[in-house]
Design a protein around this motif. Sequence first.
Motif, PDB file in Angstrom:
ATOM      1  N   ILE A  77       0.879  -1.239   0.089  1.00 25.05           N
ATOM      2  CA  ILE A  77      -0.107  -0.125  -0.024  1.00 25.05           C
ATOM      3  C   ILE A  77       0.899   1.292  -0.071  1.00 25.05           C
ATOM      4  O   ILE A  77       1.807   1.451   0.740  1.00 25.05           O
ATOM      5  CB  ILE A  77      -0.936   0.018   1.448  1.00 25.05           C
ATOM      6  CG1 ILE A  77      -1.703  -1.272   1.068  1.00 25.05           C
ATOM      7  CG2 ILE A  77      -1.886   1.285   1.084  1.00 25.05           C
ATOM      8  CD1 ILE A  77      -2.720  -1.215   2.439  1.00 25.05           C
ATOM      9  N   GLN A  78       0.667   2.021  -0.995  1.00 19.89           N
ATOM     10  CA  GLN A  78       1.259   3.485  -1.016  1.00 19.89           C
ATOM     11  C   GLN A  78       0.613   4.567  -0.854  1.00 19.89           C
ATOM     12  O   GLN A  78      -0.545   4.804  -1.129  1.00 19.89           O
ATOM     13  CB  GLN A  78       2.024   3.559  -2.448  1.00 19.89           C
ATOM     14  CG  GLN A  78       2.871   4.572  -2.340  1.00 19.89           C
ATOM     15  CD  GLN A  78       3.757   4.393  -4.045  1.00 19.89           C
ATOM     16  OE1 GLN A  78       3.680   3.518  -4.550  1.00 19.89           O
ATOM     17  NE2 GLN A  78       4.322   5.971  -4.542  1.00 19.89           N
ATOM     18  N   ASP A  79       1.270   5.583  -0.019  1.00 15.84           N
ATOM     19  CA  ASP A  79       0.425   6.811   0.212  1.00 15.84           C
ATOM     20  C   ASP A  79       1.504   7.904  -0.018  1.00 15.84           C
ATOM     21  O   ASP A  79       2.488   8.109   0.559  1.00 15.84           O
ATOM     22  CB  ASP A  79       0.175   6.983   1.900  1.00 15.84           C
ATOM     23  CG  ASP A  79      -0.720   8.341   2.013  1.00 15.84           C
ATOM     24  OD1 ASP A  79      -0.833   8.940   1.162  1.00 15.84           O
ATOM     25  OD2 ASP A  79      -1.154   8.454   3.396  1.00 15.84           O
ATOM     26  N   ASP A  80       1.016   8.391  -1.192  1.00 15.04           N
ATOM     27  CA  ASP A  80       2.140   9.423  -1.606  1.00 15.04           C
ATOM     28  C   ASP A  80       2.438  10.718  -0.712  1.00 15.04           C
ATOM     29  O   ASP A  80       3.433  11.309  -0.825  1.00 15.04           O
ATOM     30  CB  ASP A  80       1.651  10.263  -3.099  1.00 15.04           C
ATOM     31  CG  ASP A  80       1.376   9.121  -4.291  1.00 15.04           C
ATOM     32  OD1 ASP A  80       2.319   8.139  -4.046  1.00 15.04           O
ATOM     33  OD2 ASP A  80       0.634   9.099  -5.132  1.00 15.04           O
ATOM     34  N   LYS A  81       1.634  11.120   0.252  1.00 11.22           N
ATOM     35  CA  LYS A  81       1.579  12.227   1.208  1.00 11.22           C
ATOM     36  C   LYS A  81       2.819  11.868   1.977  1.00 11.22           C
ATOM     37  O   LYS A  81       3.413  12.986   2.494  1.00 11.22           O
ATOM     38  CB  LYS A  81       0.382  12.280   1.982  1.00 11.22           C
ATOM     39  CG  LYS A  81      -0.973  12.479   1.212  1.00 11.22           C
ATOM     40  CD  LYS A  81      -1.900  12.825   2.158  1.00 11.22           C
ATOM     41  CE  LYS A  81      -2.631  11.792   3.000  1.00 11.22           C
ATOM     42  NZ  LYS A  81      -3.154  10.904   1.975  1.00 11.22           N
ATOM     43  N   LEU A  82       2.990  10.522   2.093  1.00 11.78           N
ATOM     44  CA  LEU A  82       4.164  10.113   2.974  1.00 11.78           C
ATOM     45  C   LEU A  82       5.555  10.749   2.459  1.00 11.78           C
ATOM     46  O   LEU A  82       6.485  11.097   3.144  1.00 11.78           O
ATOM     47  CB  LEU A  82       4.224   8.791   3.447  1.00 11.78           C
ATOM     48  CG  LEU A  82       2.971   8.255   4.428  1.00 11.78           C
ATOM     49  CD1 LEU A  82       2.881   6.841   4.508  1.00 11.78           C
ATOM     50  CD2 LEU A  82       2.844   9.134   5.648  1.00 11.78           C
ATOM     51  N   GLU A  83       5.514  10.263   1.040  1.00 11.14           N
ATOM     52  CA  GLU A  83       6.929  10.963   0.421  1.00 11.14           C
ATOM     53  C   GLU A  83       6.884  12.289   0.441  1.00 11.14           C
ATOM     54  O   GLU A  83       8.266  12.860   0.524  1.00 11.14           O
ATOM     55  CB  GLU A  83       6.851  10.252  -1.077  1.00 11.14           C
ATOM     56  CG  GLU A  83       6.681   9.101  -1.318  1.00 11.14           C
ATOM     57  CD  GLU A  83       7.817   8.492  -0.793  1.00 11.14           C
ATOM     58  OE1 GLU A  83       9.109   9.018  -0.757  1.00 11.14           O
ATOM     59  OE2 GLU A  83       7.703   7.049  -0.323  1.00 11.14           O
ATOM     60  N   PHE A  84       5.914  13.347   0.373  1.00 10.53           N
ATOM     61  CA  PHE A  84       6.098  14.660   0.514  1.00 10.53           C
ATOM     62  C   PHE A  84       6.502  15.121   1.910  1.00 10.53           C
ATOM     63  O   PHE A  84       7.251  16.082   2.041  1.00 10.53           O
ATOM     64  CB  PHE A  84       4.564  15.271   0.132  1.00 10.53           C
ATOM     65  CG  PHE A  84       4.125  15.065  -1.085  1.00 10.53           C
ATOM     66  CD1 PHE A  84       4.967  14.754  -2.201  1.00 10.53           C
ATOM     67  CD2 PHE A  84       2.830  14.894  -1.733  1.00 10.53           C
ATOM     68  CE1 PHE A  84       4.728  14.557  -3.519  1.00 10.53           C
ATOM     69  CE2 PHE A  84       2.514  14.460  -2.824  1.00 10.53           C
ATOM     70  CZ  PHE A  84       3.234  14.343  -3.806  1.00 10.53           C
ATOM     71  N   ARG A  85       6.053  14.417   2.897  1.00 11.92           N
ATOM     72  CA  ARG A  85       6.313  14.506   4.264  1.00 11.92           C
ATOM     73  C   ARG A  85       7.801  14.256   4.624  1.00 11.92           C
ATOM     74  O   ARG A  85       8.537  15.098   5.227  1.00 11.92           O
ATOM     75  CB  ARG A  85       5.511  13.588   5.171  1.00 11.92           C
ATOM     76  CG  ARG A  85       4.117  14.311   5.456  1.00 11.92           C
ATOM     77  CD  ARG A  85       3.267  13.471   6.402  1.00 11.92           C
ATOM     78  NE  ARG A  85       3.985  13.562   7.854  1.00 11.92           N
ATOM     79  CZ  ARG A  85       3.585  12.967   8.890  1.00 11.92           C
ATOM     80  NH1 ARG A  85       2.546  12.020   8.653  1.00 11.92           N
ATOM     81  NH2 ARG A  85       4.348  13.329   9.910  1.00 11.92           N
ATOM     82  N   LEU A  86       8.329  13.190   3.700  1.00  8.26           N
ATOM     83  CA  LEU A  86       9.784  13.113   3.989  1.00  8.26           C
ATOM     84  C   LEU A  86      10.648  14.056   3.366  1.00  8.26           C
ATOM     85  O   LEU A  86      11.466  14.335   3.817  1.00  8.26           O
ATOM     86  CB  LEU A  86      10.041  11.703   3.414  1.00  8.26           C
ATOM     87  CG  LEU A  86       9.597  10.381   4.122  1.00  8.26           C
ATOM     88  CD1 LEU A  86       9.908   9.050   3.314  1.00  8.26           C
ATOM     89  CD2 LEU A  86      10.326  10.442   5.614  1.00  8.26           C
ATOM     90  N   VAL A 152       5.655   4.190   6.395  1.00 12.90           N
ATOM     91  CA  VAL A 152       6.044   3.735   4.837  1.00 12.90           C
ATOM     92  C   VAL A 152       6.135   2.261   4.978  1.00 12.90           C
ATOM     93  O   VAL A 152       5.816   1.523   4.076  1.00 12.90           O
ATOM     94  CB  VAL A 152       7.148   4.472   4.293  1.00 12.90           C
ATOM     95  CG1 VAL A 152       7.558   3.829   2.961  1.00 12.90           C
ATOM     96  CG2 VAL A 152       6.717   5.887   4.217  1.00 12.90           C
ATOM     97  N   THR A 153       6.988   1.731   5.747  1.00  9.10           N
ATOM     98  CA  THR A 153       7.315   0.417   6.064  1.00  9.10           C
ATOM     99  C   THR A 153       5.816  -0.422   6.244  1.00  9.10           C
ATOM    100  O   THR A 153       5.657  -1.629   5.739  1.00  9.10           O
ATOM    101  CB  THR A 153       7.979   0.201   7.273  1.00  9.10           C
ATOM    102  OG1 THR A 153       9.282   0.552   6.705  1.00  9.10           O
ATOM    103  CG2 THR A 153       8.359  -1.475   7.312  1.00  9.10           C
ATOM    104  N   GLU A 154       4.968   0.181   7.089  1.00  9.08           N
ATOM    105  CA  GLU A 154       3.649  -0.626   7.468  1.00  9.08           C
ATOM    106  C   GLU A 154       2.771  -0.370   6.274  1.00  9.08           C
ATOM    107  O   GLU A 154       1.909  -1.284   6.289  1.00  9.08           O
ATOM    108  CB  GLU A 154       2.943   0.453   8.579  1.00  9.08           C
ATOM    109  CG  GLU A 154       3.672   0.136   9.846  1.00  9.08           C
ATOM    110  CD  GLU A 154       2.978   1.168  10.941  1.00  9.08           C
ATOM    111  OE1 GLU A 154       2.099   1.913  10.703  1.00  9.08           O
ATOM    112  OE2 GLU A 154       3.508   0.732  12.209  1.00  9.08           O
ATOM    113  N   GLY A 155       3.090   0.192   5.067  1.00 11.53           N
ATOM    114  CA  GLY A 155       2.306  -0.161   3.731  1.00 11.53           C
ATOM    115  C   GLY A 155       2.510  -1.383   3.297  1.00 11.53           C
ATOM    116  O   GLY A 155       1.686  -1.916   2.491  1.00 11.53           O
ATOM    117  N   THR A 156       3.329  -2.646   3.870  1.00 10.43           N
ATOM    118  CA  THR A 156       3.479  -3.726   3.278  1.00 10.43           C
ATOM    119  C   THR A 156       2.456  -4.630   4.236  1.00 10.43           C
ATOM    120  O   THR A 156       2.562  -4.708   5.415  1.00 10.43           O
ATOM    121  CB  THR A 156       4.980  -4.339   3.628  1.00 10.43           C
ATOM    122  OG1 THR A 156       5.855  -3.439   3.005  1.00 10.43           O
ATOM    123  CG2 THR A 156       5.145  -5.704   3.094  1.00 10.43           C
TER     124      THR A 156
END
Length: 325
Positions: A77-86, A152-156
């Motif tokens: 599972i991917q949440d693009d907002k997390l990449e922006f937060r990083l 992000v890891t919990e997306g698996t």
Amino acid sequence: MRLIALVAVVLAVLPGLLTAQDRYTVEPVSLTEWKAVYGRIEARDQVPARARLGGTLTRLDVTEGDRVSTGENLGRIQDDKLEFRLSALDARTEALESQLRNAEAELARGETLLERGVTTAQRLDALRTDVNVLRNELDGVEAERRVVEQQVTEGTVLAPLEGRVLDVPVTEGAVVMPGEVVALIGGNGFFLRIAVPERHASLLVEGDSIQIEERGATRTGTLARIYPQIENGRVVADVEVPNLSDDFVNKRVLVRLPVSNREALVVPEGALITRSGLDYLEVVEGGETILRSVLPGQRHRIEGRRMVEIVTGLKTGDKVVIGDE
């Protein structure tokens, strides 16, 4: 005439020539009454593999029927907002590191000026406070970044136990919410769950042997658990069967339960003689062997021997001549 006399003598002597092994003494035996019900093959545990993160299911690695092990990756599972937060946290980190370097340089310059008597100790304390504040802010940003990385890891999606995938209610590309079921895993063994009419509840005993008919063969299981709550007039119980097939979960299987015992007269199946649609037994009576008409009932296997129940025509103590079995 001599031939007729000889035959008569042989027929008269023949019953006395029968050995004890040729005769079966009829005695009452205890027979088990079986109740036929249908059971369902179910997994002992059915645990859902849930999404720990909300987002888009970008990858789905399993489908119904797959076997999985504990901790195996089922999807992503991917949440693009997390990449922006990083990215934002990385920018904040660079800014704080620059401010920290400048504050440390100001502190070093202030210590030098204090030795020369140009500045005051109060000004030096303020510079130390600025350095400590920036270091703490930098630690806070790093901790926040570790939290986002964990998200992000919990997306698996991971398999909660070893077993077979029973259901996959989502598809690749779907949007899922935290806690939503991605796959249903059945494991820790499979058993038969049966529902028996409540009038037979008092006759069920844990540990009793149960007959199961599967794929044309009769197997034996054990009544492992009887649930105390009656649902819709039926008692729910679990039957353990060694090496029970899990190819089709919720498959209906014919199960026979022991519900009572009764006394009956049985004889070896080979002793039964059928002529013109009627059944007979050779019975030794008064030193002679006679044909007696009987009414046979159910067939049974007792101690590995095929026996037939006799409803009428025999009584306890009768001696039946056994033919070839």
